[in-house]
Design a protein around this motif. Sequence first.
Motif, PDB file in Angstrom:
ATOM      1  N   VAL A  33       3.644   6.092   5.521  1.00 48.12           N
ATOM      2  CA  VAL A  33       2.756   6.354   4.376  1.00 48.12           C
ATOM      3  C   VAL A  33       2.755   5.207   3.369  1.00 48.12           C
ATOM      4  CG1 VAL A  33       2.913   8.860   4.574  1.00 48.12           C
ATOM      5  CG2 VAL A  33       4.582   7.641   3.172  1.00 48.12           C
ATOM      6  N   SER A  34       3.738   4.307   3.447  1.00 43.59           N
ATOM      7  CA  SER A  34       3.809   3.143   2.560  1.00 43.59           C
ATOM      8  C   SER A  34       4.060   1.907   3.403  1.00 43.59           C
ATOM      9  CB  SER A  34       4.929   3.303   1.527  1.00 43.59           C
ATOM     10  OG  SER A  34       4.680   4.412   0.680  1.00 43.59           O
ATOM     11  N   ALA A  35       3.415   0.816   3.062  1.00 44.75           N
ATOM     12  CA  ALA A  35       3.516  -0.369   3.911  1.00 44.75           C
ATOM     13  C   ALA A  35       3.468  -1.653   3.108  1.00 44.75           C
ATOM     14  CB  ALA A  35       2.396  -0.376   4.952  1.00 44.75           C
ATOM     15  N   ALA A  75     -10.233   2.916   4.990  1.00 43.52           N
ATOM     16  CA  ALA A  75      -9.593   3.818   5.948  1.00 43.52           C
ATOM     17  C   ALA A  75      -8.789   4.913   5.266  1.00 43.52           C
ATOM     18  CB  ALA A  75      -8.692   3.023   6.890  1.00 43.52           C
ATOM     19  N   CYS A  76      -8.232   4.598   4.089  1.00 46.87           N
ATOM     20  CA  CYS A  76      -7.369   5.538   3.341  1.00 46.87           C
ATOM     21  C   CYS A  76      -7.838   5.561   1.892  1.00 46.87           C
ATOM     22  CB  CYS A  76      -5.910   5.117   3.432  1.00 46.87           C
ATOM     23  SG  CYS A  76      -5.293   4.799   5.098  1.00 46.87           S
ATOM     24  N   PRO A  77      -8.908   6.291   1.577  1.00 47.99           N
ATOM     25  CA  PRO A  77      -9.516   6.240   0.246  1.00 47.99           C
ATOM     26  C   PRO A  77      -8.572   6.596  -0.896  1.00 47.99           C
ATOM     27  CG  PRO A  77     -10.976   7.340   1.810  1.00 47.99           C
ATOM     28  CD  PRO A  77      -9.660   7.166   2.499  1.00 47.99           C
ATOM     29  N   ASP A  78      -7.554   7.408  -0.644  1.00 44.75           N
ATOM     30  CA  ASP A  78      -6.646   7.831  -1.708  1.00 44.75           C
ATOM     31  C   ASP A  78      -5.441   6.917  -1.863  1.00 44.75           C
ATOM     32  OD1 ASP A  78      -8.253  10.058  -2.256  1.00 44.75           O
ATOM     33  OD2 ASP A  78      -7.238  11.266  -0.728  1.00 44.75           O
ATOM     34  N   ALA A 109       0.838  -1.204   0.000  1.00 44.25           N
ATOM     35  CA  ALA A 109       0.000   0.000   0.000  1.00 44.25           C
ATOM     36  C   ALA A 109       0.871   1.250   0.000  1.00 44.25           C
ATOM     37  CB  ALA A 109      -0.920   0.002   1.213  1.00 44.25           C
ATOM     38  N   HIS A 110       0.467   2.234  -0.806  1.00 46.86           N
ATOM     39  CA  HIS A 110       1.161   3.519  -0.888  1.00 46.86           C
ATOM     40  C   HIS A 110       0.134   4.642  -0.738  1.00 46.86           C
ATOM     41  CE1 HIS A 110       4.920   1.687  -2.427  1.00 46.86           C
ATOM     42  NE2 HIS A 110       4.086   0.809  -2.989  1.00 46.86           N
ATOM     43  N   GLY A 111       0.574   5.763  -0.177  1.00 51.34           N
ATOM     44  CA  GLY A 111      -0.322   6.886   0.026  1.00 51.34           C
ATOM     45  C   GLY A 111      -1.246   6.701   1.213  1.00 51.34           C
TER      46      GLY A 111
END
Length: 232
Positions: free
Chosen positions: A187-189, A218-221, A25-27
């Motif tokens: 911010v990236s995982a 949780a993080c739409p973007d 995941a990024h952003g």
Amino acid sequence: MTRPLHISGEVQALAPGFGHLAVEAHGLTNGPSDETSSALLDEAARRLAERLDGSAPQDDPHIAAWRAAYTAFGCKPSRTRNSAEALAKRALADGGLPRINRLVDLYNAISVAHLIPVGGEDLDRIQGDMRLVRATGDEPFVTAAGGAEVIEHPEPGEVVWCDDEGVTCRRWNWRQGVRTRLTEDSVSALFLLERMAPMTLDDLRAAGVELAERLQKACPDARIEIGEVWAQ
């Protein structure tokens, strides 16, 4: 494409029923635990209780398989529990699950609900490729004691996740190091879901899909990718 993960031949021989799935995941946006992440943990604890129906976590066939794998590399599973079993015991206890931060709460909830080890690493802190190997005993592992960072070393033959800089998680999925853990600034995982037979690959992917969906909500973007299931 998700970052490659390498499984050594020694580990494959040790646990032929092992498989894993990566979610990258990024952003992302993270922060302190809140009502939403707390509710996810409470829901996961309820799902676990329904699944076990009064049985102890170690009696579940999937946890029993992890215990056998731990025993195979010389670790006593009743003293050093895999992350899924350790979280499950806390979920069923009076104190309940810890609240860490939103992202950690989220993946801990998936771990408890599916009774599967799940780890989260900060991609910006990983150096090179991730590898699952049997340790030589010389690799550095950054942990914390008394509020200060200290360097430990795994025991020779211990199964560890590592990158080019050192160990990121000891005893397969027992204890994560502080160097690559997810913080409120991450911010990236890279999220890693691990299974042992008899857990099916379909069940492994279902847990990964639920994790990705929860992250997206949780993080739409965020940009989220589910990797291919790896199994022998």
